[in-house]
Motif scaffolding. Structure first.
Motif, PDB file in Angstrom:
ATOM      1  N   GLN A 182     -27.442  -8.921  -8.214  1.00 43.22           N
ATOM      2  CA  GLN A 182     -26.400 -10.137  -8.224  1.00 43.22           C
ATOM      3  C   GLN A 182     -25.115  -9.655  -8.376  1.00 43.22           C
ATOM      4  O   GLN A 182     -24.502 -10.312  -9.423  1.00 43.22           O
ATOM      5  CB  GLN A 182     -27.117 -11.431  -8.923  1.00 43.22           C
ATOM      6  CG  GLN A 182     -28.575 -11.783  -8.609  1.00 43.22           C
ATOM      7  CD  GLN A 182     -28.833 -13.137  -9.476  1.00 43.22           C
ATOM      8  OE1 GLN A 182     -28.265 -13.635 -10.223  1.00 43.22           O
ATOM      9  NE2 GLN A 182     -30.245 -13.355  -9.422  1.00 43.22           N
TER      10      GLN A 182
ATOM     11  N   ILE B  80     -21.323 -10.099  -7.625  1.00 48.52           N
ATOM     12  CA  ILE B  80     -20.441 -11.064  -6.960  1.00 48.52           C
ATOM     13  C   ILE B  80     -18.856 -10.616  -7.432  1.00 48.52           C
ATOM     14  O   ILE B  80     -18.901  -9.941  -8.433  1.00 48.52           O
ATOM     15  CB  ILE B  80     -20.628 -12.581  -7.433  1.00 48.52           C
ATOM     16  CG1 ILE B  80     -20.620 -12.774  -8.661  1.00 48.52           C
ATOM     17  CG2 ILE B  80     -21.881 -12.873  -6.739  1.00 48.52           C
ATOM     18  CD1 ILE B  80     -20.792 -14.325  -8.977  1.00 48.52           C
ATOM     19  N   SER B  81     -17.602 -11.049  -6.707  1.00 49.87           N
ATOM     20  CA  SER B  81     -16.563 -10.851  -7.161  1.00 49.87           C
ATOM     21  C   SER B  81     -15.723 -11.930  -7.009  1.00 49.87           C
ATOM     22  O   SER B  81     -15.853 -12.986  -6.246  1.00 49.87           O
ATOM     23  CB  SER B  81     -15.815  -9.719  -6.341  1.00 49.87           C
ATOM     24  OG  SER B  81     -16.666  -8.518  -6.664  1.00 49.87           O
ATOM     25  N   ARG B  82     -14.622 -12.014  -7.702  1.00 53.11           N
ATOM     26  CA  ARG B  82     -13.798 -12.999  -7.600  1.00 53.11           C
ATOM     27  C   ARG B  82     -12.331 -12.488  -7.835  1.00 53.11           C
ATOM     28  O   ARG B  82     -12.109 -11.796  -8.421  1.00 53.11           O
ATOM     29  CB  ARG B  82     -13.893 -14.013  -9.248  1.00 53.11           C
ATOM     30  CG  ARG B  82     -12.933 -15.413  -9.085  1.00 53.11           C
ATOM     31  CD  ARG B  82     -13.168 -16.099 -10.315  1.00 53.11           C
ATOM     32  NE  ARG B  82     -12.928 -15.376 -11.382  1.00 53.11           N
ATOM     33  CZ  ARG B  82     -13.184 -15.648 -12.719  1.00 53.11           C
ATOM     34  NH1 ARG B  82     -13.923 -16.812 -12.977  1.00 53.11           N
ATOM     35  NH2 ARG B  82     -12.940 -14.859 -13.710  1.00 53.11           N
TER      36      ARG B  82
ATOM     37  N   PHE C 152     -14.152 -16.806  -5.158  1.00 52.70           N
ATOM     38  CA  PHE C 152     -15.169 -16.154  -5.212  1.00 52.70           C
ATOM     39  C   PHE C 152     -15.473 -15.443  -3.947  1.00 52.70           C
ATOM     40  O   PHE C 152     -15.286 -16.152  -2.753  1.00 52.70           O
ATOM     41  CB  PHE C 152     -16.498 -16.784  -5.836  1.00 52.70           C
ATOM     42  CG  PHE C 152     -16.551 -17.089  -7.194  1.00 52.70           C
ATOM     43  CD1 PHE C 152     -17.061 -15.940  -7.932  1.00 52.70           C
ATOM     44  CD2 PHE C 152     -15.889 -18.297  -7.576  1.00 52.70           C
ATOM     45  CE1 PHE C 152     -17.013 -16.260  -9.259  1.00 52.70           C
ATOM     46  CE2 PHE C 152     -16.186 -18.550  -8.975  1.00 52.70           C
ATOM     47  CZ  PHE C 152     -16.600 -17.619  -9.905  1.00 52.70           C
TER      48      PHE C 152
ATOM     49  N   THR D 172     -18.313 -12.904  -1.320  1.00 51.67           N
ATOM     50  CA  THR D 172     -19.423 -12.171  -1.119  1.00 51.67           C
ATOM     51  C   THR D 172     -19.286 -11.058  -0.247  1.00 51.67           C
ATOM     52  O   THR D 172     -18.302 -10.562   0.195  1.00 51.67           O
ATOM     53  CB  THR D 172     -20.613 -13.146  -0.287  1.00 51.67           C
ATOM     54  OG1 THR D 172     -19.832 -13.291   0.725  1.00 51.67           O
ATOM     55  CG2 THR D 172     -20.782 -14.533  -1.074  1.00 51.67           C
ATOM     56  N   ASN D 173     -20.696 -10.342  -0.483  1.00 47.23           N
ATOM     57  CA  ASN D 173     -20.529  -8.957   0.288  1.00 47.23           C
ATOM     58  C   ASN D 173     -19.889  -8.935   1.887  1.00 47.23           C
ATOM     59  O   ASN D 173     -20.566  -9.956   2.461  1.00 47.23           O
ATOM     60  CB  ASN D 173     -21.637  -8.176   0.333  1.00 47.23           C
ATOM     61  CG  ASN D 173     -21.711  -6.789   0.700  1.00 47.23           C
ATOM     62  OD1 ASN D 173     -20.719  -6.214   0.436  1.00 47.23           O
ATOM     63  ND2 ASN D 173     -22.913  -6.254   1.259  1.00 47.23           N
TER      64      ASN D 173
ATOM     65  N   SER E 202     -16.922  -9.906   2.517  1.00 47.18           N
ATOM     66  CA  SER E 202     -15.619 -10.812   2.666  1.00 47.18           C
ATOM     67  C   SER E 202     -14.427 -10.243   2.950  1.00 47.18           C
ATOM     68  O   SER E 202     -14.206  -9.013   2.645  1.00 47.18           O
ATOM     69  CB  SER E 202     -15.560 -11.741   1.385  1.00 47.18           C
ATOM     70  OG  SER E 202     -16.960 -12.442   1.183  1.00 47.18           O
TER      71      SER E 202
ATOM     72  N   CYS F  42     -15.484  -7.956 -10.653  1.00 47.26           N
ATOM     73  CA  CYS F  42     -16.820  -7.610 -10.293  1.00 47.26           C
ATOM     74  C   CYS F  42     -17.593  -7.824 -11.212  1.00 47.26           C
ATOM     75  O   CYS F  42     -17.714  -7.551 -12.666  1.00 47.26           O
ATOM     76  CB  CYS F  42     -16.809  -6.267  -9.805  1.00 47.26           C
ATOM     77  SG  CYS F  42     -18.610  -5.956  -9.079  1.00 47.26           S
TER      78      CYS F  42
ATOM     79  N   THR G 288     -20.770  -4.010  -3.454  1.00 49.43           N
ATOM     80  CA  THR G 288     -20.544  -4.758  -2.437  1.00 49.43           C
ATOM     81  C   THR G 288     -19.022  -4.307  -1.765  1.00 49.43           C
ATOM     82  O   THR G 288     -18.200  -3.609  -2.724  1.00 49.43           O
ATOM     83  CB  THR G 288     -20.307  -6.319  -3.212  1.00 49.43           C
ATOM     84  OG1 THR G 288     -19.398  -6.063  -4.326  1.00 49.43           O
ATOM     85  CG2 THR G 288     -21.691  -6.811  -3.542  1.00 49.43           C
TER      86      THR G 288
ATOM     87  N   TYR H  25     -15.269  -5.432   0.378  1.00 55.30           N
ATOM     88  CA  TYR H  25     -14.458  -6.492   0.817  1.00 55.30           C
ATOM     89  C   TYR H  25     -13.340  -5.963   1.467  1.00 55.30           C
ATOM     90  O   TYR H  25     -12.515  -4.753   1.222  1.00 55.30           O
ATOM     91  CB  TYR H  25     -13.884  -7.138  -0.576  1.00 55.30           C
ATOM     92  CG  TYR H  25     -14.508  -7.528  -1.519  1.00 55.30           C
ATOM     93  CD1 TYR H  25     -15.882  -8.709  -1.035  1.00 55.30           C
ATOM     94  CD2 TYR H  25     -15.034  -6.845  -2.637  1.00 55.30           C
ATOM     95  CE1 TYR H  25     -17.020  -8.632  -2.103  1.00 55.30           C
ATOM     96  CE2 TYR H  25     -15.939  -7.151  -3.579  1.00 55.30           C
ATOM     97  CZ  TYR H  25     -16.962  -7.873  -3.428  1.00 55.30           C
ATOM     98  OH  TYR H  25     -17.945  -8.483  -4.100  1.00 55.30           O
TER      99      TYR H  25
END
Length: 744
Positions: A150, A152-154, A164, A166-167, A169, A184, A261, A263
């Motif tokens: 799990q 995720i990044s912001r 936020f 998702t993979n 993005s 991350c 992930t 971006y």
């Protein structure tokens, strides 16, 4: 009576257990092996297998599990019986995290402990096996790990502006020169995952972003897993970052490949440049139409183009379109202005202006301008000399007169470059050599006149005249050899290069004193005087005094050759036979032989040796013989056999031969050879030592060396030597055969 009976039973029991204990100490053998993993992934299935070998009956297996952080072990007991059923770990009176069962295989002597869907059940797993006479245990530690999960990044632009991701993005689009913070998060892993930020460019190259990343933060959850995060501040300082990918990678020992992930970066950028084409370098003529292209490169969003002529807006005859930019994600805008040339516009500025409303006022405008002009490429290019003849090692006469000038009619004014052999030798309209010329200066010279519109060139031919020089046989210490026999007329050619070559006159001379290096030469009396002024002569050797050096000179209008061509007349023909040939040592399996080279006949020579086994003494069963083609020579008998044919060729007349039979008679032939033919042969006879002879000495069986024809006196001496050997050896047949072969 009852007391006596109980006492007897007690004694019998004591004796029985004493006997069993004695048997156990002498016969007991119980060996255990516990197989299973040391590390397991969270949620996987783990199997421990406990195998044993025993001399007596195993009746019980106990599995003891001491979980980390627990003071009370869990125990599961199995009977070693065919009807024994598996024991469920969750039904053993424990409400712990274990799932699975324990079982026993009586026939194959092993028990298994199976853990299913393992959680964090780290601990010590022990197998205890009990037999009638012994009990042993073995254990293994288990550690449970979990890969990162799990991610995720912001993205944080400001404290109050975050989102936020998702993979896969996209981040942005953001203005070039701005920055953002991205964090991350790995929700769960054990041990704590290590987070690394990377940037991947458009070519796929990965760059670690350690210097831009902050420290890693981690916190253990109640479930036993770890929550990990790491932030990075990233600045969009260049348009080359557009389309790049930011990657958050997390890994620990539970992962074979990092979990990640990605971006994609998107940006807003102004144009890189604005270009005008089609007018620069084009001659504008009144009444003709010209298409002027203006391109605004690599902007996002695309730019709007407007035209002005002398600051007045133009709205007619304009077509605009948008193309993909050279940089990932950008656009290029192209505008075509159809211009009708007007003399009144000469000197006016034609401008192309690009604007982007989304960008700030300071960055949204870019323009380019061109001044309209009637231009043309250079024409009527001329040089003050169209052909130039120079003399080697002299300063050109044109240098004293100011050089050779190149002129052209051009607007804008032409720039001049002089080129020779694809190299620039002068810049400007004037060519000056500034030194004495050489042969390398001959060829075509080009004057190139150019301006921004185009270029034109004109060629000038330069000839360099020079006095003769020898192109072959120019080394006095290594002259060209001329092989000539007595009374033979030999043609000798003198190769001279010169310019001009039509008026060449040759002179053939003989050095007055060959031991000196002066140029005092005399014309030899045996030259064909009718050809002494030409490149070739016929030279006849009438006596041994005519074998000497020759020199050839030549003259043209420039002068006499500085050095002659060198020749030396030598006797031509096959080489002389080798001299003083002798057997140095004789062995049971071979011999060594050495000669002194004779005269080489004026050509490089080599030496060839052949070996024959005589027919009388040769052991045909042990050697594979061939009859030599040269056995027609009277020096060899028809029954002689070749041991080594004419392949033993040496540069020096020295040989060390092995592989012969001991105690046998052999005959040797040596010949000198050059390109003119072979010398007369030299023959030697020898007998190898017997195999049981341990000494190696000088050969006493060398009879003679015959080369060509011998003088009468030498012939008689040789006959006497052979007779003496025959009497001494008392072998009449052998002496006769040797005489026939030696004096052929």
């Amino acid at each position: 009576m009852a007391l006596h009976l109980l006492s007897g039973v007690f004694v019998a029991v004591i004796l029985f257990w004493s006997t069993c204990a004695h048997a156990a100490t002498s016969l007991n053998s119980l060996a255990l092996v516990l197989n299973g993993p040391d590390v397991a992934n969270y949620g996987s299935t783990v199997v421990f297998k406990c195998s044993w070998q025993a001399d007596d009956l195993v009746f019980r297996i106990l599995w003891r599990i001491q979980l980390a952080g627990s003071s009370v072990p869990l125990e599961y007991t199995l009977k070693n019986a065919a009807q024994s059923e598996p024991v469920s770990l969750s039904n053993a009176g424990s409400d712990g995290p274990l799932q699975g069962e324990a079982s026993v295989d009586t026939r194959n002597n092993f028990s298994t402990l199976t853990l299913r869907n393992v959680s964090f059940v780290d601990g010590l797993y022990t197998c205890v096996v009990s037999s009638v006479t012994a009990e042993k245990l073995t254990n293994k530690s288990l550690r449970v790990v979990a890969p990162p999960d799990q991610i995720i990044s912001r993205v944080n632009l400001t404290h109050n502006n975050s989102s936020f991701l998702t993979n896969g993005s996209t981040i942005g689009p953001y203005l070039e020169g701005t920055g953002f913070e991205i964090n991350c998060f790995v929700a769960w892993s054990r041990p704590p995952a290590k987070i690394i930020w990377y940037r991947k460019d458009l070519q796929g190259q990965l760059y670690p972003m350690e210097s831009q990343s902050g420290p890693q933060k981690q916190q253990m959850e109640a479930s036993g897993g770890w929550r990990v995060s790491r932030s990075m501040y990233f600045r969009l300082d260049s348009r080359r970052l557009m389309g790049n990918v930011l990657i958050c990678q997390a890994e620990n020992e539970a992962t074979s490949q990092p979990v990640q992930t990605a971006y994609r970066l998107d940006m807003l950028v102004p144009p890189t440049n604005i270009s005008l084409s089609s007018l620069n370098g084009v001659q504008l003529r009144e009444g003709l139409l010209y298409q002027v292209n203006c391109t605004v490169w690599n902007a996002k969003p695309f730019a709007t183009i407007t035209w002005t002529l002398d600051r007045e807006p133009i709205s007619r005859f304009i077509v605009n379109d948008t193309l993909p930019g050279e940089t990932e994600g950008t656009f290029s805008t192209r505008s075509v202005f159809t211009y009708s040339a007007n003399p009144d516009d000469n000197g006016k500025a034609l401008s192309c202006i690009a604007t982007q409303e989304v960008l700030t006022v300071q960055r949204r405008g870019m323009s380019n301008s061109t001044i309209l002009n009637v231009v043309y490429s250079p024409r009527n290019v001329m040089t003050s000399k169209s052909h130039l003849s120079l003399v080697e090692w002299r300063l050109p006469e044109t240098d004293t007169l100011g050089g050779i000038n190149c002129t052209a009619d051009a607007n804008p004014p032409a720039q001049y470059v002089w080129m020779f052999k694809e190299s620039v030798i002068a810049t400007g309209p004037t060519l000056v050599f500034g030194r004495n010329v050489t042969l390398d200066d001959a060829g075509d010279y080009f004057c190139i006149a150019s301006n921004e519109v185009g270029q034109t060139n004109i060629s000038m031919q330069v000839d360099v005249q020079y006095r003769p020089y020898c192109s072959r046989c120019a080394n006095a210490s290594d002259p060209c050899l001329i092989g000539a026999a007595m009374e033979q007329s030999q043609s000798v050619t003198c190769d001279m290069d010169a310019s001009p070559a039509a008026d060449l006159v040759y002179m053939w001379n003989v050095p007055l004193n060959e031991t000196t290096t002066d140029n005092a030469l005399a014309i030899p009396t045996n030259l064909d005087t009718s050809s002494s002024s030409s490149a070739s002569i016929n030279y006849t050797v009438r006596s041994s005094d005519d074998y000497h050096a020759l020199a050839c000179w030549a003259r043209n209008s420039i002068g006499l050759s500085e050095q002659p061509c060198y020749f030396r007349v030598v006797p031509a023909g096959p080489p002389h036979p080798p001299e003083n040939c002798s057997i140095i040592t004789v062995m049971s399996s071979g011999f060594s032989l050495k000669c002194r080279p004779g005269f080489d006949g004026g050509h490089p020579q080599k030496f060839v040796m052949s070996i024959w086994a005589t027919g009388q003494d040769a052991d045909n069963s042990a050697l594979s013989y061939k009859i030599s083609p040269s056995t027609s020579n009277k020096a060899l008998r028809s029954q002689d056999a070749v041991v080594m044919p004419d392949v033993r060729e040496n540069v020096f007349p020295e040989w060390l031969e092995k592989g012969l039979q001991g105690g046998k008679d052999y005959r040797v032939k040596i010949v000198s050879r050059n390109e003119a033919g072979n010398s007369q042969p030299v023959f030697l006879a020898l007998r190898t030592l017997k195999p049981d002879d341990s000494t190696i000495g000088l050969s006493t069986t060398v009879v003679a060396a015959i080369a060509g024809s011998l003088g009468g006196f030498a012939f008689l001496i040789l006959l006497a030597s052979v007779a003496f050997l025959c009497v001494r050896r008392r072998k009449k047949g052998e002496c006769k055969s040797r005489r026939e072969n030696t004096y052929s």
